[in-house]
Design a protein around this motif. Structure first.
Motif, PDB file in Angstrom:
ATOM      1  N   VAL A  54      63.738 -79.601 -18.302  1.00 39.91           N
ATOM      2  CA  VAL A  54      64.253 -78.234 -18.399  1.00 39.91           C
ATOM      3  C   VAL A  54      63.073 -77.273 -18.452  1.00 39.91           C
ATOM      4  CG1 VAL A  54      65.579 -76.628 -19.816  1.00 39.91           C
ATOM      5  CG2 VAL A  54      66.315 -79.013 -19.618  1.00 39.91           C
ATOM      6  N   SER A  55      63.053 -76.325 -17.535  1.00 37.50           N
ATOM      7  CA  SER A  55      61.980 -75.332 -17.509  1.00 37.50           C
ATOM      8  C   SER A  55      62.589 -73.935 -17.393  1.00 37.50           C
ATOM      9  CB  SER A  55      61.048 -75.592 -16.315  1.00 37.50           C
ATOM     10  OG  SER A  55      60.287 -74.429 -16.034  1.00 37.50           O
ATOM     11  N   VAL A  56      62.266 -73.096 -18.371  1.00 37.52           N
ATOM     12  CA  VAL A  56      62.770 -71.722 -18.353  1.00 37.52           C
ATOM     13  C   VAL A  56      62.228 -71.007 -17.117  1.00 37.52           C
ATOM     14  CG1 VAL A  56      62.717 -69.514 -19.598  1.00 37.52           C
ATOM     15  CG2 VAL A  56      62.857 -71.668 -20.883  1.00 37.52           C
ATOM     16  N   GLY A  57      60.888 -71.060 -16.959  1.00 31.67           N
ATOM     17  CA  GLY A  57      60.242 -70.322 -15.873  1.00 31.67           C
ATOM     18  C   GLY A  57      60.701 -70.789 -14.499  1.00 31.67           C
ATOM     19  N   ALA A  58      60.787 -72.116 -14.290  1.00 29.92           N
ATOM     20  CA  ALA A  58      61.165 -72.614 -12.960  1.00 29.92           C
ATOM     21  C   ALA A  58      62.622 -72.266 -12.646  1.00 29.92           C
ATOM     22  CB  ALA A  58      60.921 -74.127 -12.870  1.00 29.92           C
TER      23      ALA A  58
ATOM     24  N   VAL B 221      52.719 -75.539 -12.670  1.00 33.44           N
ATOM     25  CA  VAL B 221      53.801 -74.806 -11.983  1.00 33.44           C
ATOM     26  C   VAL B 221      54.400 -75.663 -10.862  1.00 33.44           C
ATOM     27  CG1 VAL B 221      53.099 -72.436 -12.569  1.00 33.44           C
ATOM     28  CG2 VAL B 221      52.059 -73.565 -10.597  1.00 33.44           C
ATOM     29  N   ASP B 222      54.237 -76.999 -10.996  1.00 37.78           N
ATOM     30  CA  ASP B 222      54.734 -77.900  -9.955  1.00 37.78           C
ATOM     31  C   ASP B 222      56.230 -77.725  -9.701  1.00 37.78           C
ATOM     32  OD1 ASP B 222      54.894 -78.934 -12.609  1.00 37.78           O
ATOM     33  OD2 ASP B 222      55.377 -80.919 -11.836  1.00 37.78           O
ATOM     34  N   LEU B 223      57.003 -77.501 -10.758  1.00 38.78           N
ATOM     35  CA  LEU B 223      58.459 -77.391 -10.580  1.00 38.78           C
ATOM     36  C   LEU B 223      58.813 -76.105  -9.831  1.00 38.78           C
ATOM     37  CD1 LEU B 223      59.606 -78.536 -14.141  1.00 38.78           C
ATOM     38  CD2 LEU B 223      59.396 -79.905 -12.064  1.00 38.78           C
TER      39      LEU B 223
ATOM     40  N   THR C  71      58.075 -80.359 -29.481  1.00 36.74           N
ATOM     41  CA  THR C  71      58.437 -81.222 -28.345  1.00 36.74           C
ATOM     42  C   THR C  71      58.263 -80.526 -26.989  1.00 36.74           C
ATOM     43  OG1 THR C  71      60.749 -80.553 -28.256  1.00 36.74           O
ATOM     44  CG2 THR C  71      60.211 -82.324 -29.806  1.00 36.74           C
ATOM     45  N   ILE C  72      57.949 -79.227 -26.976  1.00 42.88           N
ATOM     46  CA  ILE C  72      57.916 -78.511 -25.687  1.00 42.88           C
ATOM     47  C   ILE C  72      56.502 -78.428 -25.119  1.00 42.88           C
ATOM     48  CG2 ILE C  72      58.569 -76.382 -24.460  1.00 42.88           C
ATOM     49  CD1 ILE C  72      61.001 -77.796 -25.711  1.00 42.88           C
ATOM     50  N   PHE C  73      55.537 -78.034 -25.953  1.00 44.24           N
ATOM     51  CA  PHE C  73      54.153 -77.901 -25.472  1.00 44.24           C
ATOM     52  C   PHE C  73      53.256 -78.893 -26.212  1.00 44.24           C
ATOM     53  CE2 PHE C  73      55.841 -73.645 -24.385  1.00 44.24           C
ATOM     54  CZ  PHE C  73      55.610 -73.699 -23.015  1.00 44.24           C
TER      55      PHE C  73
ATOM     56  N   THR D 281      60.412 -73.219 -29.529  1.00 42.47           N
ATOM     57  CA  THR D 281      58.986 -73.485 -29.744  1.00 42.47           C
ATOM     58  C   THR D 281      58.252 -72.201 -30.123  1.00 42.47           C
ATOM     59  OG1 THR D 281      56.929 -74.181 -28.683  1.00 42.47           O
ATOM     60  CG2 THR D 281      58.637 -73.379 -27.216  1.00 42.47           C
ATOM     61  N   ASP D 282      58.717 -71.056 -29.641  1.00 40.69           N
ATOM     62  CA  ASP D 282      58.066 -69.774 -29.938  1.00 40.69           C
ATOM     63  C   ASP D 282      58.262 -69.344 -31.399  1.00 40.69           C
ATOM     64  OD1 ASP D 282      57.231 -69.680 -27.346  1.00 40.69           O
ATOM     65  OD2 ASP D 282      58.665 -68.160 -26.692  1.00 40.69           O
ATOM     66  N   LEU D 283      59.040 -70.122 -32.175  1.00 35.57           N
ATOM     67  CA  LEU D 283      59.223 -69.822 -33.602  1.00 35.57           C
ATOM     68  C   LEU D 283      58.620 -70.897 -34.498  1.00 35.57           C
ATOM     69  CD1 LEU D 283      62.884 -68.460 -33.376  1.00 35.57           C
ATOM     70  CD2 LEU D 283      60.854 -67.149 -34.034  1.00 35.57           C
TER      71      LEU D 283
END
Ligand code: EPZ
Length: 429
Positions: free
Chosen positions: A166-170, A127-129, A331-333, A309-311
């Motif tokens: 690119v981070s969705v959560g951040a 969660v650094d970002l 490529t994401i996780f 990635t969720d698919l």
């Protein structure tokens, strides 16, 4: 622990109404902390994850009410006062996105103590970002004993924040904090997922000034207070994509309603390339496959509007029965192939090297006992089970319950033979 049993080989025919998006709903719920007036969220999915977050929000002083009326399932969040700014480990650990209460707590009360979420089965997921963004907005951050102690006694201040990746959560978290900051915040290299735009629309309905959500630069002009609003959660694009893949896998014709085909265009293009018919309409999309075997196609996951990635796990399940070899790049996780050994238990032929999996299609899968360590991996096993010969039993169903509302009922309505086996080995519905 409950299990799901699927008797494979039945074609799917019918209609599935898609629920509100889990990954939007849980960020919108956090927005309830930002105002002393009620925030009403309609089209709310009823999921274990929304319940977990509801528990945490109640601890912080938010009244959380679930309502079922003529508008469908909704939730009202009302925080006249934030009575605690402490998010304990036990609650954050159960659902990582609970960490996103940090920004709203800081913005509303000037301080917060929030547990670090820890690792997760699909990757390290730091969660650094998020923390750098809070510091850029003027918060003082200390880490001790697994907790983030954040202080901004004179409030947050707008800043320019350029994300290195690119981070969705951040991106969402920064938006949730910056709406009440003094001055202007500019988020660069922001995530463009539809859930970001949904959050911005809700925040703007609450009186915030957010522009550019859905593009890679988002500008937020801070306001001194937000007010209540009513907002409809967008349809769940991952649930939509999951049932689209399920229909292509089992064969038949399934109409997915109350959703948006454009949210999963990258996936639909691949399903079509593999040989199924994809017919979008105003209310969703129909997937049809009659007879012919699917062809192997390659995919690579990417940030939106790329293939989610969720698919990935679901598409891999589809490729296990396709003709030829499919290359699947994640490529994401870094650790998102946990479903591979489980698909192999059903007879799939897959090899993995680093972030790349090669799936050599086999003529048939055979049912077996399987289990998975995350939500999307679990549902990929359900999809494989729909086409496998005999019975597939998916263990650890609690993963599915986190993110798929009434899965057995929705698939069952299209003719699938899917039963929940209760813990005591008796059967339900
Ligand atoms: C969201 O996770 C979703 N979760 C995930 O869905 C989804 O897979 C992911 O976005 C990508 O689309 C929710 O919305 C609750 P990220 P998030 O920050 O926000 C790295 C599901 O099954 N990173 O975009 O956590 C990170 O490790 C879940 O519903 C940092 O390095 O994803 C990853 O490699 C699983 N430092 C990459 O960025 C940070 O501070 C993208 O992650 C933050 C992220």
């Amino acid at each position: 622990m409950d299990r799901i049993a699927i008797t494979g080989g039945v074609r799917l025919e019918g209609e599935i109404a898609i629920s509100g998006a889990k990954n939007s709903a849980i960020k919108l719920m956090a927005a309830g902390l930002l105002t002393d007036e009620p925030l009403r969220l309609t089209n709310m999915p009823r999921l274990a994850d929304t319940r977990f977050l509801g528990l945490l929000l109640r601890r912080l002083g938010v009244e959380v009410t679930e309502v079922d009326d003529e508008d469908g399932p909704s939730m009202v969040l009302h925080a006249p006062e934030v009575t605690s700014a402490y998010a304990p480990y036990d609650l954050v650990r159960q659902m990582r996105a609970s960490f996103n209460v940090l920004g709203p707590l800081l913005a509303r009360t000037g301080h917060a103590k929030v547990s670090l979420p820890g690792g997760c089965s699909i990757g390290a997921r730091p969660v650094d970002l998020h923390l750098k963004a809070m510091e850029a907005l003027g918060a003082h951050i200390d880490l001790h004993e697994g907790y983030v102690y954040a202080q901004a006694p004179r409030g947050l201040t707008g800043a320019e924040i350029e994300f290195p990746i690119v981070s969705v959560g951040a991106t969402e978290h920064s938006m949730l904090a910056a709406v009440l900051a003094h001055g202007v915040t500019v988020l660069k290299n922001a995530a463009r997922e539809p859930e970001l735009e949904d959050l911005a629309i809700c925040l703007n309905a609450m009186g915030a000034k957010v522009e550019g959500a859905g593009t890679s630069t988002i500008t937020i002009t801070g306001v001194s207070r937000l007010h209540g609003a009513t907002h409809a959660v967008i349809p769940d694009r991952i649930e939509t994509g999951t049932y689209a893949v399920a229909a292509a896998m089992a064969g038949g014709e399934v109409r997915l309603t109350k959703t948006r085909a454009d949210f999963i265009q990258a996936l639909l293009d691949k399903i079509e390339e593999a040989g199924a018919d994809v017919i979008p309409n105003n209310d969703g999309v129909t997937i049809r496959r009659n007879g012919a075997r699917l062809k192997a196609v390659d995919i690579e996951t990417d940030v939106y509007p790329g293939l989610a990635t969720d698919l990935q796990a679901q598409f891999m399940a589809l490729m296990t029965l396709a003709e030829g070899e499919s290359v699947i790049r994640e490529t994401i996780f870094e650790n998102r192939f946990m479903h591979v050994p489980e698909l192999a238990r059903l007879g799939a032929d897959i090899s993995v090297q680093g972030g790349e999996a090669r799936v050599r299609g086999v003529p048939a899968l055979d049912g077996a006992q399987v289990m998975a360590t995350d939500l999307r991996a679990s549902v990929s096993l359900v999809i494989a089970g729909l086409a496998a010969r005999g019975e597939t039993v998916v263990n650890r169903v609690y993963h599915l319950d986190r993110g798929f509302e009434r899965l057995e009922e929705k698939l069952g309505a299209c003719g699938a033979i899917v039963r929940r086996l209760k813990d005591d080995r008796t059967e339900e519905g």
